[in-house]
Design a protein around this motif. Structure first.
Motif, short mmCIF file in Angstrom:
data_model
loop_
_atom_site.label_atom_id
_atom_site.label_comp_id
_atom_site.label_asym_id
_atom_site.label_seq_id
_atom_site.Cartn_x
_atom_site.Cartn_y
_atom_site.Cartn_z
N LEU A 417 7.94 -2.91 -4.83
CA LEU A 417 6.73 -3.33 -4.13
C LEU A 417 6.72 -2.68 -2.75
O LEU A 417 7.75 -2.56 -2.11
CB LEU A 417 6.70 -4.84 -3.96
CG LEU A 417 6.15 -5.66 -5.12
CD1 LEU A 417 6.27 -7.13 -4.80
CD2 LEU A 417 4.70 -5.28 -5.41
N GLY A 418 5.56 -2.27 -2.31
CA GLY A 418 5.50 -1.69 -0.96
C GLY A 418 5.67 -0.19 -0.96
O GLY A 418 5.50 0.46 0.06
N ALA A 419 5.99 0.40 -2.13
CA ALA A 419 6.20 1.85 -2.17
C ALA A 419 4.87 2.61 -2.23
O ALA A 419 4.82 3.80 -1.98
CB ALA A 419 7.07 2.22 -3.35
N PHE A 420 3.81 1.89 -2.57
CA PHE A 420 2.51 2.56 -2.68
C PHE A 420 1.75 2.44 -1.37
O PHE A 420 1.63 1.33 -0.82
CB PHE A 420 1.69 1.93 -3.82
CG PHE A 420 0.37 2.60 -4.00
CD1 PHE A 420 0.25 3.68 -4.85
CD2 PHE A 420 -0.74 2.17 -3.28
CE1 PHE A 420 -0.98 4.33 -4.99
CE2 PHE A 420 -1.97 2.81 -3.42
CZ PHE A 420 -2.08 3.89 -4.28
N PRO A 421 1.26 3.55 -0.83
CA PRO A 421 0.52 3.50 0.45
C PRO A 421 -0.90 2.98 0.25
O PRO A 421 -1.74 3.70 -0.28
CB PRO A 421 0.53 4.96 0.90
CG PRO A 421 0.62 5.76 -0.37
CD PRO A 421 1.33 4.91 -1.38
N THR A 422 -1.17 1.75 0.65
CA THR A 422 -2.48 1.16 0.36
C THR A 422 -3.56 1.54 1.37
O THR A 422 -4.74 1.31 1.11
CB THR A 422 -2.40 -0.38 0.32
OG1 THR A 422 -1.79 -0.84 1.52
CG2 THR A 422 -1.61 -0.87 -0.88
N ARG A 423 -3.16 2.07 2.53
CA ARG A 423 -4.19 2.39 3.52
C ARG A 423 -4.11 3.81 4.04
O ARG A 423 -4.87 4.19 4.93
CB ARG A 423 -4.13 1.42 4.69
CG ARG A 423 -4.69 0.07 4.32
CD ARG A 423 -5.23 -0.68 5.49
NE ARG A 423 -6.41 -0.09 6.08
CZ ARG A 423 -7.23 -0.75 6.88
NH1 ARG A 423 -7.01 -2.01 7.18
NH2 ARG A 423 -8.28 -0.15 7.41
N SER A 424 -3.18 4.57 3.52
CA SER A 424 -3.05 5.94 4.03
C SER A 424 -2.78 6.85 2.84
O SER A 424 -2.59 6.39 1.72
CB SER A 424 -1.88 6.01 5.00
OG SER A 424 -0.72 5.56 4.34
N VAL A 425 -2.76 8.13 3.10
CA VAL A 425 -2.50 9.08 2.02
C VAL A 425 -1.08 9.60 2.20
O VAL A 425 -0.68 10.00 3.30
CB VAL A 425 -3.53 10.22 2.06
CG1 VAL A 425 -3.26 11.22 0.95
CG2 VAL A 425 -4.94 9.66 1.93
N ASN A 426 -0.32 9.53 1.12
CA ASN A 426 1.04 10.05 1.11
C ASN A 426 1.02 11.50 1.58
O ASN A 426 0.11 12.24 1.24
CB ASN A 426 1.51 9.99 -0.35
CG ASN A 426 2.97 9.74 -0.49
OD1 ASN A 426 3.55 9.02 0.31
ND2 ASN A 426 3.55 10.34 -1.51
N LYS A 427 2.05 11.93 2.30
CA LYS A 427 1.95 13.29 2.87
C LYS A 427 2.12 14.39 1.83
O LYS A 427 1.66 15.50 2.02
CB LYS A 427 2.89 13.47 4.06
CG LYS A 427 4.36 13.54 3.74
CD LYS A 427 5.12 13.80 5.04
CE LYS A 427 6.63 13.71 4.92
NZ LYS A 427 7.20 13.99 3.64
N ASP A 428 2.76 14.06 0.71
CA ASP A 428 2.83 14.98 -0.41
C ASP A 428 2.48 14.24 -1.68
O ASP A 428 2.73 13.04 -1.78
CB ASP A 428 4.24 15.57 -0.56
CG ASP A 428 4.51 16.63 0.49
OD1 ASP A 428 3.70 17.58 0.56
OD2 ASP A 428 5.49 16.51 1.24
#
Ligand SMILES: *[C@@H]1O[C@H](CO)[C@@H](O)[C@H](O)[C@H]1NC(C)=O
Ligand SMILES: *[C@@H]1O[C@H](CO)[C@@H](O)[C@H](O)[C@H]1NC(C)=O
Ligand SMILES: *[C@@H]1O[C@H](CO)[C@@H](O)[C@H](O)[C@H]1NC(C)=O
Ligand SMILES: *[C@@H]1O[C@H](CO)[C@@H](O)[C@H](O)[C@H]1NC(C)=O
Ligand SMILES: *[C@@H]1O[C@H](CO)[C@@H](O)[C@H](O)[C@H]1NC(C)=O
Ligand SMILES: *[C@@H]1O[C@H](CO)[C@@H](O)[C@H](O)[C@H]1NC(C)=O
Ligand SMILES: *[C@@H]1O[C@H](CO)[C@@H](O)[C@H](O)[C@H]1NC(C)=O
Ligand SMILES: *[C@@H]1O[C@H](CO)[C@@H](O)[C@H](O)[C@H]1NC(C)=O
Ligand SMILES: *[C@@H]1O[C@H](CO)[C@@H](O)[C@H](O)[C@H]1NC(C)=O
Ligand SMILES: *[C@@H]1O[C@H](CO)[C@@H](O)[C@H](O)[C@H]1NC(C)=O
Length: 555
Positions: A417-428
């Motif tokens: 849990l928490g590994a998915f970026p809910t408000r930003s875009v992953n850098k890669d």
């Protein structure tokens, strides 16, 4: 479980249906489904695998009433694993029956498994479909109606008849071939479907150049002059948003995905992938036959005339066959038309629905948000494969369904849990098992942003969401000032326009593991999805149900 009562009917046919009446009015509906490829159901007389239920394509109607229990014993006669999901049925406190890869182990070939779910506190128009292995592109879908309880008035006069109308795109090729080509980034095959079916039937009067066989059959509905009919229309296709219209007839929109709407009259209706509507059509024209048409949005059908779905509205004393030009719809690229229509679809605040109290009683005019997710789609290449990503993350389906991992191991080793970026875009771009926490009994705002050039369509299992805003360009908090918090419609699938955003609110009062997905089959199959885990620590089984006795294990 409902109390089994005194009445019983047997309706014999291809399917065996047993209905047991219960004390409280809710009934148990028993269905036995034999799922198989059936060459006699090929809609276009083409050699391709078509998934049938009890020999039929589309599959049988599930005709339930609020709070009924539906038992579906599914026999998998395909050559690969199978699951059904019940699009828009909320599976209250019971994500064990949701039938997606994150909640259930698949039903293996040659075996059977029984779903038991309740249409708890719902009314409306929905559909089911096979959820894994790209099988939806081969059929296996059908309509679901959840009727009002007798004690609650429907907000329009009883129609003469109700018709289910499943419209959607269709490929000429085998779904297995298409599936195998989907993830090649460099293949010119972009997976554009070839035609549009209505209830599993091909376009009227359009013999396909590749099919010299007998005439293909088309869909037709009988009406009597002066009478009004309810059409329950769902877009069960894979790719195209569709504009639906009937020659010389208008339609009154009355319901969508379990909400009664303010009744508005339209000449044509945009139905995006995975959406359902009820419209009333009055047979108020001369006694003839009329075209019913479904055409793709964001696509010029002059480039492929086979992509016009055509059926027939047949008056009982008709004096002539269909004729004249096909009814012209709006310009498929006119974003103003489609967004104006979308904004005009509002919740009827005063009518009862599943419960007698007005729909509007539970509204969003003054709610406090507990969470906001901003989810951006795009397409990317990961490890040499084409993938769809959300915030640069493509969902990876683990062998152990998330719901089972959660129950038996607290998710350990399967997801974080928490590994998915809910408000930003992953850098890669990356693969990940995308599970996010939703706060139990909190209001969640989700903003979907669409970076693709198609109209995307997002669906949330487990809930209806309030569609509070559509916009174009970037979204930021200031956009909230433009939201409709007065009478947004509540539904479970919303479109997101190309280069635009859609904002929804959901009240997370339904604990479980819930799929949030693109309804576009290719996007979904290639990773455009995540799961919202809504957790209630209270072990009381009336809070969240324990796994069913017949739970399948895998992984
Ligand atoms: C569906 O169920 C309702 C309520 O029991 C019934 O009135 C109606 O005739 C049924 N329709 C079909 C097509 O079975
Ligand atoms: C499979 O079908 C049989 C016979 O109808 C039924 O008794 C059994 O419960 C079904 N199995 C499951 C796992 O649902
Ligand atoms: C519809 O009407 C046609 C001819 O008018 C008739 O042959 C057909 O049986 C009717 N279909 C239904 C379902 O009533
Ligand atoms: C539809 O309406 C137009 C305008 O009233 C009329 O010219 C046309 O003949 C009608 N089409 C059919 C199929 O009745
Ligand atoms: C498609 O063809 C019709 C009829 O020929 C024409 O009126 C229309 O402008 C064409 N659409 C486009 C986008 O070119
Ligand atoms: C947008 O569409 C609506 C309804 O179709 C129309 O009333 C309005 O004038 C259109 N606006 C623009 C800017 O074209
Ligand atoms: C809303 O529902 C009520 C029935 O409760 C109905 O009388 C009214 O016409 C509906 N309003 C609209 C705008 O459709
Ligand atoms: C909206 O909900 C509030 C309570 O939160 C209630 O006071 C209000 O009457 C509701 N609005 C409508 C139109 O029902
Ligand atoms: C709106 O919500 C706030 C906080 O939940 C509450 O204090 C306030 O009384 C509410 N206002 C209305 C008009 O219901
Ligand atoms: C998403 O990933 C791509 C490819 O790895 C990268 O070029 C892009 O900058 C990322 N987006 C953001 C906003 O970081």
């Amino acid at each position: 479980m409902a109390f089994l009562g005194h009445l019983r009917w047997w309706i014999l046919g291809a399917a065996i249906v047993v209905i047991l009446c219960t004390g409280a009015g809710a009934i148990d509906i028993f269905l036995e489904w034999h799922v198989a490829f059936n060459p006699t159901a090929q809609p276009l007389n083409l050699e391709q695998p078509v998934i049938t239920i009890n020999g039929k394509f589309p599959g049988p109607l599930i005709n339930a009433t609020t709070n009924d229990f539906v038992h579906v014993n599914v026999f998998n006669g395909l050559d690969e694993p199978l699951l059904f999901t019940w699009n828009g049925i909320q599976q209250r406190l019971n994500s064990w029956q949701d039938g997606v890869s994150g909640t259930n182990c698949p039903i293996l070939p040659g075996t059977n498994w029984t779903y038991v779910f309740q249409t708890k506190d719902q009314i409306g128009t929905f559909f089911y479909f096979p959820s894994i292995n790209f099988q939806k592109a081969a059929g296996g879908y059908g309509a679901i109606r959840v009727n009002n309880r007798i004690v609650i008035n429907v907000p329009f006069p009883k129609p003469k008849a109700e018709y289910d109308l499943l419209i959607g795109d269709w490929y000429y090729d085998s779904y297995k071939l298409i599936r195998s080509l989907m993830s090649y980034p460099d293949v010119a095959y972009h997976g554009v479907p070839d035609t549009i079916l209505m209830n599993g039937k091909g376009p009227y009067g359009r013999p396909l150049s590749i099919s010299y066989e007998s005439l293909i059959s088309y869909e037709s509905f009988n009406v009597t002059k002066g009478k009004t009919y309810r059409f329950r229309i769902s877009n069960i296709g894979t790719t195209f948003s569709l504009n639906f219209r009937i020659q010389n007839h208008s339609m009154v929109i009355v319901e969508t995905e379990g909400s009664y709407t303010n009744q508005i009259t339209v000449d044509s209706l945009d139905v995006h992938v995975g959406q359902s509507y009820s419209v009333l059509v009055t047979a108020d024209q001369d006694e003839k036959d009329y075209y019913m048409v479904a055409t793709p949005k964001m696509f010029d059908v002059n480039d492929s005339i086979s992509l016009v779905g055509i059926g027939v509205l047949h008056y009982s004393n008709s004096v002539s066959q269909v004729g004249g030009p096909l009814p012209a719809g709006p310009d498929p690229f006119d974003s103003n038309f489609t967004v104006t229509q979308a904004r005009s679809i509002r919740w009827n605040l005063t009518t009862g629905a599943a419960r007698p109290n007005p729909q509007g009683t539970f509204n969003v005019s003054n709610v406090t948000l507990a969470q906001t997710f901003v989810l951006q789609n795009s397409v990317a290449e990961i490890e040499g494969s084409a993938r769809y990503v959300v915030n640069n993350v493509s969902h990876y389906t683990p062998n152990t369904p998330l719901k089972l991992a959660d129950y038996f191991r607290n998710g350990l080793g399967v997801y974080q849990l928490g590994a998915f970026p809910t408000r930003s875009v992953n850098k890669d771009v990356a693969y990940r098992v995308s599970v996010v926490s939703g706060i139990h009994k909190g209001w969640l705002e989700i903003v979907f942003k669409n970076n693709l050039d198609i109209t995307d369509s997002w669906h949330l299992d487990g809930f209806g969401f309030y569609v509070v805003g559509f916009g174009f360009g970037d979204w930021d908090e200031s956009a909230r000032a433009s939201y409709n918090l007065h009478d947004p419609v509540v539904r479970s699938t919303t479109q997101v326009y190309p280069g635009g955003w859609t904002a929804v609110y959901a009240f997370l009062d339904n604990p479980g593991m819930w799929n949030l997905r693109s309804q576009h089959l290719r996007n979904w199959y290639l990773g455009e999805e995540l799961y919202i885990r809504v957790y209630d620590p209270d072990p009381n089984p009336t809070k969240e149900q324990p796994p069913p006795d017949n739970l399948l294990l895998c992984g």
